[in-house]
Design a protein around this motif. Structure first.
Motif, PDB file in Angstrom:
ATOM      1  N   GLU A   1       0.829  -1.212   0.000  1.00 20.80           N
ATOM      2  CA  GLU A   1       0.000   0.000   0.000  1.00 20.80           C
ATOM      3  C   GLU A   1       0.860   1.257   0.000  1.00 20.80           C
ATOM      4  O   GLU A   1       0.512   2.257  -0.643  1.00 20.80           O
ATOM      5  CB  GLU A   1      -0.936  -0.012   1.211  1.00 20.80           C
ATOM      6  CG  GLU A   1      -1.941  -1.155   1.187  1.00 20.80           C
ATOM      7  CD  GLU A   1      -3.067  -0.934   2.179  1.00 20.80           C
ATOM      8  OE1 GLU A   1      -3.181   0.185   2.693  1.00 20.80           O
ATOM      9  OE2 GLU A   1      -3.821  -1.885   2.426  1.00 20.80           O
TER      10      GLU A   1
ATOM     11  N   ILE B   1       2.227   1.846  -3.560  1.00 22.98           N
ATOM     12  CA  ILE B   1       1.184   2.371  -4.454  1.00 22.98           C
ATOM     13  C   ILE B   1       0.944   3.850  -4.190  1.00 22.98           C
ATOM     14  O   ILE B   1       0.911   4.675  -5.115  1.00 22.98           O
ATOM     15  CB  ILE B   1      -0.120   1.567  -4.274  1.00 22.98           C
ATOM     16  CG1 ILE B   1       0.083   0.127  -4.738  1.00 22.98           C
ATOM     17  CG2 ILE B   1      -1.263   2.228  -5.036  1.00 22.98           C
ATOM     18  CD1 ILE B   1      -1.060  -0.808  -4.366  1.00 22.98           C
ATOM     19  N   LEU B   2       0.783   4.222  -2.921  1.00 21.61           N
ATOM     20  CA  LEU B   2       0.536   5.622  -2.575  1.00 21.61           C
ATOM     21  C   LEU B   2       1.729   6.501  -2.942  1.00 21.61           C
ATOM     22  O   LEU B   2       1.558   7.609  -3.477  1.00 21.61           O
ATOM     23  CB  LEU B   2       0.241   5.741  -1.078  1.00 21.61           C
ATOM     24  CG  LEU B   2      -0.015   7.163  -0.547  1.00 21.61           C
ATOM     25  CD1 LEU B   2      -1.211   7.788  -1.245  1.00 21.61           C
ATOM     26  CD2 LEU B   2      -0.222   7.137   0.959  1.00 21.61           C
TER      27      LEU B   2
ATOM     28  N   GLY C   1       1.217   3.903 -10.790  1.00 20.10           N
ATOM     29  CA  GLY C   1       0.523   3.725  -9.517  1.00 20.10           C
ATOM     30  C   GLY C   1      -0.778   2.956  -9.671  1.00 20.10           C
ATOM     31  O   GLY C   1      -1.083   2.056  -8.874  1.00 20.10           O
ATOM     32  N   ASP C   2      -1.553   3.277 -10.706  1.00 21.43           N
ATOM     33  CA  ASP C   2      -2.808   2.558 -10.944  1.00 21.43           C
ATOM     34  C   ASP C   2      -2.554   1.089 -11.273  1.00 21.43           C
ATOM     35  O   ASP C   2      -3.280   0.200 -10.812  1.00 21.43           O
ATOM     36  CB  ASP C   2      -3.583   3.219 -12.087  1.00 21.43           C
ATOM     37  CG  ASP C   2      -4.140   4.569 -11.702  1.00 21.43           C
ATOM     38  OD1 ASP C   2      -4.324   4.810 -10.488  1.00 21.43           O
ATOM     39  OD2 ASP C   2      -4.393   5.397 -12.605  1.00 21.43           O
TER      40      ASP C   2
ATOM     41  N   ARG D   1      -1.507  -0.856  -8.212  1.00 17.17           N
ATOM     42  CA  ARG D   1      -2.666  -1.157  -7.377  1.00 17.17           C
ATOM     43  C   ARG D   1      -3.361  -2.424  -7.870  1.00 17.17           C
ATOM     44  O   ARG D   1      -3.780  -3.275  -7.073  1.00 17.17           O
ATOM     45  CB  ARG D   1      -3.638   0.017  -7.401  1.00 17.17           C
ATOM     46  CG  ARG D   1      -4.889  -0.236  -6.538  1.00 17.17           C
ATOM     47  CD  ARG D   1      -5.913   0.850  -6.707  1.00 17.17           C
ATOM     48  NE  ARG D   1      -5.431   2.102  -6.149  1.00 17.17           N
ATOM     49  CZ  ARG D   1      -5.441   3.257  -6.788  1.00 17.17           C
ATOM     50  NH1 ARG D   1      -5.880   3.322  -8.032  1.00 17.17           N
ATOM     51  NH2 ARG D   1      -5.030   4.356  -6.201  1.00 17.17           N
ATOM     52  N   ASP D   2      -3.481  -2.568  -9.182  1.00 19.87           N
ATOM     53  CA  ASP D   2      -4.114  -3.766  -9.739  1.00 19.87           C
ATOM     54  C   ASP D   2      -3.289  -5.015  -9.472  1.00 19.87           C
ATOM     55  O   ASP D   2      -3.835  -6.098  -9.258  1.00 19.87           O
ATOM     56  CB  ASP D   2      -4.314  -3.603 -11.250  1.00 19.87           C
ATOM     57  CG  ASP D   2      -5.263  -2.462 -11.585  1.00 19.87           C
ATOM     58  OD1 ASP D   2      -6.096  -2.112 -10.720  1.00 19.87           O
ATOM     59  OD2 ASP D   2      -5.169  -1.910 -12.705  1.00 19.87           O
TER      60      ASP D   2
ATOM     61  N   ASP E   1      -2.685  -5.320  -5.079  1.00 20.83           N
ATOM     62  CA  ASP E   1      -3.849  -5.380  -4.202  1.00 20.83           C
ATOM     63  C   ASP E   1      -4.246  -6.840  -3.971  1.00 20.83           C
ATOM     64  O   ASP E   1      -4.530  -7.553  -4.917  1.00 20.83           O
ATOM     65  CB  ASP E   1      -5.031  -4.622  -4.823  1.00 20.83           C
ATOM     66  CG  ASP E   1      -6.167  -4.409  -3.830  1.00 20.83           C
ATOM     67  OD1 ASP E   1      -6.193  -5.084  -2.783  1.00 20.83           O
ATOM     68  OD2 ASP E   1      -7.034  -3.554  -4.089  1.00 20.83           O
TER      69      ASP E   1
ATOM     70  N   THR F   1      -7.472  -7.939  -5.622  1.00 17.13           N
ATOM     71  CA  THR F   1      -7.378  -8.176  -7.054  1.00 17.13           C
ATOM     72  C   THR F   1      -6.769  -9.539  -7.343  1.00 17.13           C
ATOM     73  O   THR F   1      -7.180 -10.252  -8.256  1.00 17.13           O
ATOM     74  CB  THR F   1      -6.512  -7.082  -7.710  1.00 17.13           C
ATOM     75  OG1 THR F   1      -7.069  -5.807  -7.393  1.00 17.13           O
ATOM     76  CG2 THR F   1      -6.447  -7.263  -9.209  1.00 17.13           C
TER      77      THR F   1
END
Length: 274
Positions: A191, A194-195, A260-261, A264-265, A268, A271
């Protein structure tokens, strides 16, 4: 995990572009054909040529050389700011979520105060009070962003603390360091990565904007936002002067957001289960 990352084409392309740009900045003294700060009044506003690949600005400085050295100020300082904020914010978030009690309440009240103000207002206020300069920009972005990392890491720690495998580890008296290193840290790191990747684009825009307004990196140091500020003087006669640093900022920020997007995929856990 590595296989999943490499299977995502967006992650691979964005990482490749950002790596190439970082390497170009690292080897800027060898790639730049001219001194980025050398003014040549005779060769002002020159078009693209073999000697000046991207032309020259209103002071006769090589735009290609300034663009290469601008990577060091725009991108490298943004990376430094992002790393410092992520590490410090992540540490405070872990302490807050793990210890709880009065310390957690005190940290959360401080975060709520920081999050009640818009990000841009905090940065402009701090830089306006402390004055222009890259150190003050890093401090301003650190203060404006750290509350986000603390809140997100704290929430992750609290959520994962109630997972069955962690509760079982505590039941069998597994050392706390082992629990954190093997169970909590890998989940929290995803996390934070990603952030941080998404925030990198915002920090680049912040540094460029402050330099454009004259509150950031001061001349004659090459910086993409400062190059935009210089180019506005010849906006109507030579609009390409603004396109060169503008496109550079757009490409890097777009790569950071897409990366970043995509991360996340990939990272996560929900996902992965789907």
């Amino acid at each position: 995990m590595i296989r999943r990352l490499l299977s995502n084409k967006t992650v691979v392309v964005c990482l490749f572009i950002l790596t190439v740009i970082c390497l170009m900045g690292a080897f800027a003294p060898y790639l730049a054909p001219h001194d980025p700060n050398l003014a040549d009044i005779i060769n002002t506003l020159m078009p693209m040529s073999a000697e000046f690949p991207l032309g020259t600005d209103h002071l006769g400085r090589c735009l290609y050389s300034r663009l290469l050295f601008g990577i060091r100020t725009t991108l490298y300082y943004s990376l430094l700011t992002m790393v410092i904020t992520a590490v410090v914010g992540g540490f405070i978030g872990v302490v807050s979520g793990y210890v709880r009690g009065k310390l957690d309440a005190l940290i959360m009240r401080g975060c709520e105060v920081m999050l009640s103000f818009p990000y841009e207002i905090i940065v402009l206020s701090i830089v306006g009070i402390m004055g222009p300069g890259i150190t003050n920009i890093i401090v301003a972005n650190f203060i404006a962003k750290i509350a986000w990392y603390v809140r997100i890491v704290r929430s992750s720690v609290i959520a994962f603390n109630h997972q069955n495998y962690i509760m079982y580890s505590r039941t069998v008296k597994t050392p706390q360091r082992f629990i954190f290193r093997k169970h909590l840290a890998p989940n929290i790191a995803a996390e934070v990565i990603i952030l941080a990747t998404l925030d990198l684009g915002w920090i680049i825009l912040s540094i460029s904007t402050l330099s454009f307004l004259g509150l950031g990196i001061q001349p004659p140091t090459p910086e993409w936002g400062a190059m935009l500020s210089d180019a506005k003087e010849v906006l109507f006669s030579n609009p390409e002067q603004m396109l060169i640093p503008g496109i550079a900022i757009m490409v890097v920020v777009a790569c950071c957001n897409l990366l970043g997007d995509s991360l996340r995929d990939v990272l996560d856990p929900r996902t992965e289960q789907k």
